[in-house]
Design a protein around this motif. Structure first.
Motif, short mmCIF file in Angstrom:
data_model
loop_
_atom_site.label_atom_id
_atom_site.label_comp_id
_atom_site.label_asym_id
_atom_site.label_seq_id
_atom_site.Cartn_x
_atom_site.Cartn_y
_atom_site.Cartn_z
N ALA A 1 -128.57 7.59 51.87
CA ALA A 1 -128.93 8.31 50.66
C ALA A 1 -127.70 8.65 49.82
O ALA A 1 -127.70 8.50 48.60
N VAL A 2 -126.63 9.11 50.47
CA VAL A 2 -125.39 9.44 49.76
C VAL A 2 -124.87 8.23 49.00
O VAL A 2 -124.49 8.31 47.82
N TYR B 1 -133.82 13.17 51.54
CA TYR B 1 -132.37 13.27 51.41
C TYR B 1 -131.90 12.78 50.05
O TYR B 1 -130.95 13.33 49.49
N VAL B 2 -132.57 11.75 49.53
CA VAL B 2 -132.20 11.23 48.21
C VAL B 2 -132.39 12.31 47.15
O VAL B 2 -131.49 12.56 46.33
N THR B 3 -133.55 12.98 47.17
CA THR B 3 -133.80 14.03 46.18
C THR B 3 -132.87 15.23 46.39
O THR B 3 -132.41 15.84 45.43
N LEU B 4 -132.60 15.56 47.67
CA LEU B 4 -131.72 16.70 47.96
C LEU B 4 -130.30 16.42 47.48
O LEU B 4 -129.68 17.26 46.81
N ILE B 5 -129.77 15.25 47.83
CA ILE B 5 -128.39 14.92 47.47
C ILE B 5 -128.24 14.79 45.97
O ILE B 5 -127.25 15.26 45.39
N ASN B 6 -129.22 14.18 45.31
CA ASN B 6 -129.17 14.10 43.85
C ASN B 6 -129.21 15.50 43.24
O ASN B 6 -128.53 15.78 42.26
N GLY B 7 -130.00 16.39 43.85
CA GLY B 7 -130.06 17.77 43.38
C GLY B 7 -128.74 18.49 43.57
O GLY B 7 -128.32 19.29 42.71
N LEU B 8 -128.06 18.20 44.68
CA LEU B 8 -126.76 18.82 44.90
C LEU B 8 -125.74 18.35 43.86
O LEU B 8 -124.95 19.15 43.35
N PHE B 9 -125.77 17.06 43.55
CA PHE B 9 -124.89 16.55 42.50
C PHE B 9 -125.19 17.21 41.16
O PHE B 9 -124.29 17.50 40.37
N ALA B 10 -126.48 17.44 40.91
CA ALA B 10 -126.90 18.05 39.65
C ALA B 10 -126.92 19.57 39.72
O ALA B 10 -127.33 20.24 38.77
N LYS B 11 -126.51 20.12 40.88
CA LYS B 11 -126.47 21.57 41.12
C LYS B 11 -127.86 22.19 41.01
O LYS B 11 -128.05 23.25 40.42
N GLN C 1 -126.44 5.37 47.93
CA GLN C 1 -127.22 4.85 46.81
C GLN C 1 -127.29 5.83 45.65
O GLN C 1 -127.23 5.42 44.48
N VAL C 2 -127.37 7.13 45.94
CA VAL C 2 -127.36 8.12 44.87
C VAL C 2 -126.00 8.11 44.17
O VAL C 2 -125.90 8.15 42.94
N GLY C 3 -124.93 8.03 44.98
CA GLY C 3 -123.59 8.00 44.40
C GLY C 3 -123.39 6.78 43.52
O GLY C 3 -122.84 6.88 42.42
N TYR C 4 -123.82 5.61 43.99
CA TYR C 4 -123.66 4.38 43.21
C TYR C 4 -124.44 4.48 41.90
O TYR C 4 -123.93 4.09 40.83
N LYS C 5 -125.65 4.98 41.97
CA LYS C 5 -126.47 5.12 40.76
C LYS C 5 -125.80 6.02 39.73
O LYS C 5 -125.75 5.70 38.53
N ARG C 6 -125.25 7.13 40.18
CA ARG C 6 -124.61 8.07 39.27
C ARG C 6 -123.30 7.50 38.72
O ARG C 6 -122.97 7.72 37.55
N ILE C 7 -122.56 6.77 39.54
CA ILE C 7 -121.30 6.16 39.08
C ILE C 7 -121.59 5.15 37.97
O ILE C 7 -120.94 5.15 36.93
N MET C 8 -122.58 4.30 38.19
CA MET C 8 -122.89 3.27 37.20
C MET C 8 -123.48 3.87 35.93
O MET C 8 -123.29 3.34 34.83
#
Length: 293
Positions: free
Chosen positions: A151-152, A97-107, A154-161
């Motif tokens: 997953a949403v 889920y972490v890789t999928l959600i990060n991929g969705l953010f990155a399209k 931690q991925v979101g927090y990482k990208r925000i920071m």
């Protein structure tokens, strides 16, 4: 990475404490509310209210709402249907889920996600192939809800920071993370909580206090801080370090009669699913690099 490993050992006891002493005995929403409220109180003194943009504060609150608020709602309910080792093993999908959600953010879409997730489901069935009933399936799905929310967040927090230009230590803004979770869990407790199932023993109160101040307060701050220091691949893999640690603690102290052979077979299938997802991800990255050249 050392921070993530340290938090893993900190959290290893949390699953068993909840599964053995709280699940089915203390109202789940009250447990969630107390954990989040105590964690919020820990970080309120550090919060710099006027030195952060409203947009950033809102995004941090959304991360907290998912990673703690909504996630805990799923997480505590799962113990009503599953054993502690099963809850832990079914968390093996979190890195996917972490890789999928990060991929969705990155399209970027990872085509191996559906296949690897399907293999992981087979691993779950292998653990209880003689006892797959409606409750077991419901428990499995509830854990996946918790995994996705975690997953949403931690991925979101990482990208925000990563995009933030705030010149403040993370402890000075992390209170917003817990405030977001508190906004979610408070109405849930008021609407869904059972006042007849509040803690009744000093042990239950003590466990909730520990889980709120240490496991949630210190633990989530340290985990998300560590997430900002590693790449997304390392973060994804780190999510599964908790599984062997948590199962080991549970088997040694509380669940010595567990079916180790079945747990091992199912766990191995799930790890194979994780390896499949990693290969698809690696192939995707290679193809993207070639196209870029």
């Amino acid at each position: 990475m050392p921070i993530l490993i340290a938090v893993t050992f900190l959290w290893a006891f949390s699953f068993s404490l909840i599964g053995v002493y709280l699940a089915g005995q203390v109202d789940a929403w009250f447990s969630v509310l107390m954990r989040v409220a105590l964690a919020t109180l820990v970080f309120l003194p550090f919060l710099k209210w006027r030195q952060i943009e409203a947009k950033t504060a809102l995004l941090l609150m959304i991360c907290g709402a998912f990673q703690l608020g909504i996630m805990y709602g799923f997480y505590y309910q799962s113990f009503l249907y599953l054993s502690v080792p099963e809850v832990l093993l079914f968390s093996v999908l979190t890195p996917i889920y972490v890789t999928l959600i990060n991929g969705l953010f990155a399209k970027q879409f990872n085509p191996g996600f559906i296949f690897s997730a399907g293999v992981a489901v087979l691993g779950a069935v292998a653990i209880r192939y003689q006892g797959v009933d409606e409750g077991f399936i419901k428990g499995f799905l509830i854990v996946q809800g918790a995994n996705i929310c975690f997953a949403v967040g931690q991925v979101g927090y990482k990208r925000i920071m990563a995009k933030s230009t705030i010149d403040l230590p993370q402890r000075a803004i992390f209170g917003w993370f817990f405030i977001g979770a508190l906004i979610v869990v408070t109405p849930c407790f008021l609407l869904l909580g059972d006042l007849d199932k509040l803690p009744t023993t000093p042990l239950q109160w003590g466990i909730l206090t520990y889980l709120g101040i240490i496991a949630s307060g210190v633990g989530y701050f340290a985990w998300n801080r560590g997430a900002t220091l590693v790449n997304i691949g390392t973060l994804a893999i780190s999510n599964n370090l908790l599984i062997p640690a948590g199962i080991l603690v549970n088997l040694i102290f509380w669940n010595r009669d567990a079916d180790l052979i079945r747990l091992s077979i199912g766990g191995a299938i799930m790890l194979f699913a994780l390896w499949i997802n990693k290969q698809f991800t690696k192939s995707r990255v290679t193809q993207t690099s070639v196209k870029a050249v």
